[in-house]
Enzyme design. Structure first.
Site, PDB file in Angstrom:
ATOM      1  N   ARG A 155      21.990  -3.874 -51.499  1.00  0.00           N
ATOM      2  CA  ARG A 155      20.711  -3.374 -50.977  1.00  0.00           C
ATOM      3  C   ARG A 155      19.995  -2.634 -52.105  1.00  0.00           C
ATOM      4  NH1 ARG A 155      18.697   1.146 -48.545  1.00  0.00           N
ATOM      5  NH2 ARG A 155      17.301   0.814 -46.781  1.00  0.00           N
ATOM      6  N   LYS A 212      20.441   5.920 -56.090  1.00  0.00           N
ATOM      7  CA  LYS A 212      20.967   7.115 -55.424  1.00  0.00           C
ATOM      8  C   LYS A 212      21.361   8.195 -56.426  1.00  0.00           C
ATOM      9  CE  LYS A 212      21.853   5.097 -50.949  1.00  0.00           C
ATOM     10  NZ  LYS A 212      22.782   4.484 -49.988  1.00  0.00           N
TER      11      LYS A 212
HETATM   12  N1  HH2 Z   1      21.140   3.490 -47.641  1.00  0.00           N
HETATM   13  C1  HH2 Z   1      19.951   3.951 -47.204  1.00  0.00           C
HETATM   14  C2  HH2 Z   1      19.364   3.411 -46.047  1.00  0.00           C
HETATM   15  N2  HH2 Z   1      19.960   2.396 -45.371  1.00  0.00           N
HETATM   16  N3  HH2 Z   1      21.751   0.877 -45.133  1.00  0.00           N
HETATM   17  C3  HH2 Z   1      22.946   0.408 -45.555  1.00  0.00           C
HETATM   18  N4  HH2 Z   1      23.550  -0.594 -44.882  1.00  0.00           N
HETATM   19  N5  HH2 Z   1      23.573   0.922 -46.663  1.00  0.00           N
HETATM   20  C4  HH2 Z   1      23.031   1.947 -47.387  1.00  0.00           C
HETATM   21  O1  HH2 Z   1      23.667   2.399 -48.373  1.00  0.00           O
HETATM   22  C5  HH2 Z   1      21.765   2.469 -46.974  1.00  0.00           C
HETATM   23  C6  HH2 Z   1      21.151   1.909 -45.814  1.00  0.00           C
HETATM   24  C7  HH2 Z   1      19.257   5.056 -47.930  1.00  0.00           C
HETATM   25  O2  HH2 Z   1      18.423   4.593 -48.926  1.00  0.00           O
HETATM   26  P1  HH2 Z   1      16.846   4.320 -48.818  1.00  0.00           P
HETATM   27  O3  HH2 Z   1      16.512   3.367 -47.739  1.00  0.00           O
HETATM   28  O4  HH2 Z   1      16.395   3.927 -50.169  1.00  0.00           O
HETATM   29  O5  HH2 Z   1      16.210   5.739 -48.525  1.00  0.00           O
HETATM   30  P2  HH2 Z   1      15.770   6.461 -47.189  1.00  0.00           P
HETATM   31  O6  HH2 Z   1      16.925   6.533 -46.265  1.00  0.00           O
HETATM   32  O7  HH2 Z   1      15.308   7.812 -47.681  1.00  0.00           O
HETATM   33  O8  HH2 Z   1      14.647   5.671 -46.570  1.00  0.00           O
END
Ligand code: HH2
Length: 252
Positions: free
Chosen positions: A233, A203
């Site tokens: 995660r 992030k």
């Molecule tokens: N962060 C993201 C998505 N889902 N779920 C939980 N429980 N906690 C988090 O911090 C979290 C999450 C965002 O990251 P990412 O999936 O890498 O990116 P994107 O939302 O652009 O798909």
């Protein structure tokens, strides 16, 4: 928890795993590297992201779930009950809802009846605008109060308490300072008595300190572990699993 974004626009791995065979191979690799869950998501929640329609989200995740959810431990990253229902039918065992059951009035009942684990995450605002000007008097006590409230809601809706995970929502309506404060004082949120999941992987706040976001991710996860987190995660499972195994082996 290994991240498997089946989206064209996720902030780090967008477009990489849209093809179902590539996604399934990545899921296998993450489990081999030590993931206990593969978190499949079809809607990006990055800052500025627009919501995705139900049909489109299902179209993205179904082919991947069909390949992996019967065979590997899978969680579904969605705030839509219809997507979660389909994922559970195909074998998913965990619902990761970044709206903490606020996004779809049918989600709490679905999770309760299915008897699966659920993660409730804090977010201020919504992804479209959440990073415009996030403000708190005291971010830790406000996130904690929110999670306590959502925990109560989930239990009242029929979800067994021992099925519930809590997540401070790193990067969701938070400045760099807010994210650091939440990691520094994570014990206060762990004091709610439920296991804590954190999502720091790659992030933006990590980039403030470390040009190599993977190295910074490992450091942030180890710090979160020491302060009570128990699920992490991540995009790149192997370095995090190794660092966390070492951290656990030296934990007193
Ligand atoms: N962060 C993201 C998505 N889902 N779920 C939980 N429980 N906690 C988090 O911090 C979290 C999450 C965002 O990251 P990412 O999936 O890498 O990116 P994107 O939302 O652009 O798909």
């Amino acid at each position: 928890m290994g991240i498997l974004n089946v989206t064209p626009d996720s902030f780090s791995d967008g477009g990489e795993f849209v093809e179902a065979a590539a996604a399934a191979a990545q899921a296998q690799r993450m489990v081999a590297d030590g993931a206990v869950l593969v978190d499949v998501g079809g809607e990006s929640t990055r800052p500025g992201a627009e919501p995705v329609a139900l049909d489109e989200e299902l179209r993205r995740v179904e082919p991947v779930l069909e390949r992996v959810a019967g065979e590997l431990p899978v969680s579904i990253d969605t705030s839509k009950a219809a997507v979660a229902r389909r994922a559970l039918e195909l074998g998913a065992r965990f619902v990761n809802d970044v709206t903490a059951l606020r996004g779809d009035s049918e989600m709490a009942t679905l999770v309760g009846e299915a008897g699966v684990d659920v993660c409730l995450m804090h977010m201020q605002g919504d992804p479209r605008t959440m990073q415009d000007d996030p403000r708190y008097d005291d971010v830790v006590s406000e996130v904690k109060a929110f999670l306590e409230d959502r925990l109560g809601f989930a239990i009242a809706a029929g979800i067994a308490e021992e099925r519930i995970w809590l997540d401070p929502g790193i990067g969701f309506g938070k400045t760099v300072g807010h994210n650091l404060e939440l990691i520094a004082r994570l014990e206060e949120i762990a004091a709610l008595g439920r296991p804590i999941l954190v999502g720091v992987s790659r992030k933006r706040f990590i980039g403030e300190f470390s040009a190599d976001r993977e190295a910074g991710t490992v450091a942030a996860n180890v710090l979160a572990f020491e302060r009570g987190a128990s699920m992490f995660r991540v995009h790149d499972v192997a370095p995090n699993a190794g660092a966390l195994a070492l951290a656990a082996a030296t934990f007193r």
